[in-house]
Every structure is written in C-alpha cells, then in structure tokens.
Design an enzyme around this catalytic site. Structure first.
Site, PDB file in Angstrom:
ATOM      1  N   LYS A  82       0.856  -1.186   0.000  1.00  0.00           N
ATOM      2  CA  LYS A  82       0.000   0.000   0.000  1.00  0.00           C
ATOM      3  C   LYS A  82       0.884   1.224   0.000  1.00  0.00           C
ATOM      4  CE  LYS A  82      -4.479   0.891   0.253  1.00  0.00           C
ATOM      5  NZ  LYS A  82      -5.554  -0.031  -0.141  1.00  0.00           N
TER       6      LYS A  82
HETATM    7  N1  GLU Z   1      -7.122   0.064  -3.484  1.00  0.00           N
HETATM    8  C1  GLU Z   1      -7.853  -1.132  -3.787  1.00  0.00           C
HETATM    9  C2  GLU Z   1      -7.922  -2.019  -2.556  1.00  0.00           C
HETATM   10  O1  GLU Z   1      -7.815  -1.563  -1.432  1.00  0.00           O
HETATM   11  C3  GLU Z   1      -7.354  -1.819  -5.043  1.00  0.00           C
HETATM   12  C4  GLU Z   1      -5.902  -2.232  -5.028  1.00  0.00           C
HETATM   13  C5  GLU Z   1      -5.383  -2.741  -6.362  1.00  0.00           C
HETATM   14  O2  GLU Z   1      -6.135  -2.788  -7.321  1.00  0.00           O
HETATM   15  O3  GLU Z   1      -4.199  -3.104  -6.397  1.00  0.00           O
HETATM   16  O4  GLU Z   1      -8.171  -3.183  -2.660  1.00  0.00           O
END
Ligand code: GLU
Length: 422
Positions: free
Chosen positions: A112
């Site tokens: 993240k």
């Molecule tokens: N931000 C989204 C999540 O929390 C998608 C992450 C992604 O597609 O890599 O799952």
C-alpha cells in the site's frame, strides 16, 4: 470545493489488523516463529516530496510505500491521498492487501502507498507534480514484477496515468503493467472502474442468499460515495435493491421509497456532494449507520463502526466496501448481535481482482471485452465467498476470522515451499 473533513482515526490501525491476524492464526496452530515471518511488512519506505505550489511556495509532503509480502507474487495495492495518511495506517492496509489477494487466489503479495495531503485543496497541476515526484521517489521498489500500485481513496485513473508515464519515462519505454487502474486507452481494463463496487454487490448478494433474505427489494444504506460506494450503490440499485440512504463526508440523505441512484450520481457530478439532493431528506451520519435496513455498506475509511456506535447498528448484513471500517471491539459486539459481516478482504476484493486482470491483459497486449472481465470477476468472488463460508462453518468462526485463516494458510504454505534464504 470544501476542505476534506479528517476522519477520526485512532492511533493504531495496524494494531487492529494484528489483532485480527492473531485471532485467526491462533485457530491454525502456527509456530510462533512462522507468525513473526508472516506478520510484519517486509519493506517500508518513507519519502519527502517537495512540491512548488501554485502560489510559488515550496511545500514538503510525506509519502509512503509499504510492501507487506511478496511471497505469492509481486506486491500489489493502491495509493491513497488523504490528510490522515501515516505509516501505521499504510502498514495495516498493506497487510490487508496480502490477505485479500490470498483470499481471492490471485498471484500477488500485498502493498500500500499513500501521501499525507488534502487533494481537495490542490490544483490538477499540483496533483500531477506530487504524483510524479512520489512515483520517481518510490521507483526503485515498484514495477510490473516487483510491486504494482493502483487507485485507492482520492486517487483515480488520471493519477495512474501520471504514475505509469513517470515510470515509463525513466525506463525509456512504455511499461503499461507498472500500475493498474489506468484509463482504458493506455492499457486499463474494461470494468476496472466499477470492479470494487461490483465485487461488493456480488458479495452482498451471496450473503443475502446465505441468510435467506431476498436481494431484490432488500433495503440498503451506503456510507461513503466515492468510487466504491457510488459503484456499489449503482449496481445494487440495478440488481433491484432499495438504496434508502447514502452519505459522503459532507452529510447523508434518505428516501424511504429508495433513492434513484443514477440521479444521485448526476447530482454529485454537478455539485461535488450529496447534500441538497432534492429527491431525499437530510439525515445525520449516525442515523445512517443505525438505520433499520437489511444491508449496510460502509465504503469510506477505517474505524467508522466502533465500540460506541456498534450497539445501535440494526442492519442484518454488513458488506465492508472500505478497508477496516469495523474495529475489533465493534466486531465482537456485532457478531454477538448476529449481524452477518462480509469482511473487507473478501467483500472489496473485486478491485484488486480486476487489477490482476488488467496486469494480465497488459502483459499479453490483448484486451478483453467488459462482459468477459465481469464474468471472470463473478466467478472469483463467488468462489472466494464459498471458500470462506465453508471455512467459517467448519471451524465455527465468523466470516472475518475464516477469511483470515484461509489467507494466512495460503501465504504460509507458499512461504514454506519457497523456504528461507539466509
Ligand atoms: N485500493 C484497492 C484495494 O484496497 C485496489 C488495489 C489494487 O487494485 O491493487 O483493494
């Protein structure tokens, strides 16, 4: 546009994530040393981002990228822009990505990223410079085989286009698979924008089926009207649910007969907020959360349902569109009350699942029709829902603990297979 209201996020979201991990791990009889291996993020990077603001002044922002695991494949996860972003939160979100990818069985680890900033007070030029500087500062640890960023809170396909372009300029070639959630014209996948909301709709539908509750006509309250909340509301509305209440950071609206979501989406496009929507009456955030409805979809930030407001929740099902919207203490209260909770790492996995499809399509250079994307997504979420349900029934645990157990087991198995390099 008005300033973002910062959410009331208590100190440690990572602590919450660890508590969930520990509870699930204790049911799996895992060695203490293996727990240590699985628990902690493998890499955390903090970067300083000096940006020239439109008024000529330099402001230094702080950005983060945390890779929790690369055991099942490249690290994967979004990038969020929010005033409250901090290392603790990003660490928790990175860990949840590891478990999320494992629950739905896609070949990624978890990561993240985020920048502590208020994008609602920044111009497009400032946002572009911030995004490009951030991308260049984390460049050494990202890439299609290393760590693949995507959109999250307050970031979107345009943000991903800038990230992809910055990465590509440095690599002297267009590397579309470096990020996902891009615009379709530059290697994005059809269906990606709706994917998280679609996954929430599918998971809520499966939960309703399991609880013998008719999905068509089910009353729904949606907290948060960003990408996830608005798409979940749109698709649940289309599936025949009655969306009686919706909120965003500015306020909440209610219509007993059900809100006509396409009108609400148009209204928000024009006005930037749901407040004042003429086909509804205004209610408070707390009224929305404690609404007498079949399904509640928290789709904003962490720690919205806590020990203090959990007792007043009246929904039969909670479908977690957001990451970490329920604190561990609130979770216990809701489980006791018999609320059926579809946990975040299952419920909102539609986004990363279609991110995986996007990454696959970019690497093939061959793109699927939206129908195929949606069909594959449906298969993945329904299968994951059933896997988690089976685990929950076999071990008499909640869906959350079952999802964690399944995920931890999958990550542990590949960790053992790969062995330890030392
Ligand atoms: N931000 C989204 C999540 O929390 C998608 C992450 C992604 O597609 O890599 O799952």
């Amino acid at each position: 546009m008005a300033k973002l209201k910062s959410n009331d996020i208590p100190l440690s979201v990572f602590e919450n994530a660890m508590q969930q991990f520990d509870e699930a791990a204790s049911k799996l009889n895992i060695d203490a040393d293996m727990l240590e291996v699985l628990k902690h993020p493998r890499k955390s990077l903090i970067v300083k981002l000096p940006i020239r603001r439109d008024n000529g002044k330099i402001e230094v922002f702080t950005g983060y990228r945390v890779q929790h695991s690369i055991n099942r494949g490249p690290a994967k996860g979004g990038v969020r822009y929010h005033p409250k972003v901090n290392l603790d939160e990003v660490m928790a979100l990175a860990a949840w990505m590891t478990w999320k990818c494992a629950v739905v069985g896609i070949p990624f680890g978890g990561a993240k990223g985020g920048i502590a900033c208020d994008p609602t007070t920044m111009s497009q030029r400032e946002l572009e410079y911030l995004t490009r500087r951030y991308t260049s500062e984390i460049m050494d640890i990202i890439g299609p085989e290393r760590d693949v960023p995507a959109p999250d809170v307050n970031t979107n396909p345009q943000t991903m286009a800038w990230m992809m372009d910055t990465f590509s300029m440095h690599h002297r070639q267009t590397v579309t698979a470096a990020v996902t959630g891009k615009p379709i014209e530059i290697g994005g996948s059809r269906g990606r924008v709706e994917a998280t909301g679609r996954g929430v709709m599918i998971a809520a539908r499966e939960a309703a089926r399991h609880k013998d509750l008719p999905f068509e006509g089910a009353t729904v309250a949606v907290q948060g009207f960003g990408n996830v909340g608005s798409m979940a509301a749109k698709l649940m509305h289309r599936a025949g649910c009655k969306i009686v209440a919706v909120s965003d950071v500015f306020g909440a609206v209610y219509n007993e007969q059900g809100l006509y979501i396409p009108h609400l989406i148009d209204y928000v496009k024009e006005n930037g907020k749901i407040v004042g929507f003429p086909e509804a009456e205004a209610i408070s955030h707390e009224e929305l959360l404690s609404m007498d409805c079949d399904i509640l979809v928290p789709a904003a930030l962490e720690n919205v349902i806590r020990e203090d407001n959990a007792p007043s929740i009246r929904a039969k099902i909670i479908a977690e569109g957001a990451n970490g919207p329920i604190t561990p203490d609130a979770d216990k209260i809701l489980n006791k009350k018999g609320v059926f909770i579809v946990p975040d790492i299952l419920c909102n996995a539609g986004g990363v699942t279609v991110s995986y499809f996007e990454w696959v399509q970019d690497r093939m250079g061959y793109f699927w029709e939206e129908e195929e994307v949606n069909h594959r997504l449906e298969t993945v979420i329904v299968r994951a829902f059933n896997d988690v349900l089976k685990m929950a029934e076999e071990h008499t645990v909640s869906m959350r603990i079952a999802a964690f157990m399944l995920a931890i087991k999958r990550v542990m198995d590949v960790t053992m297979m790969r062995g330890f390099y030392s």
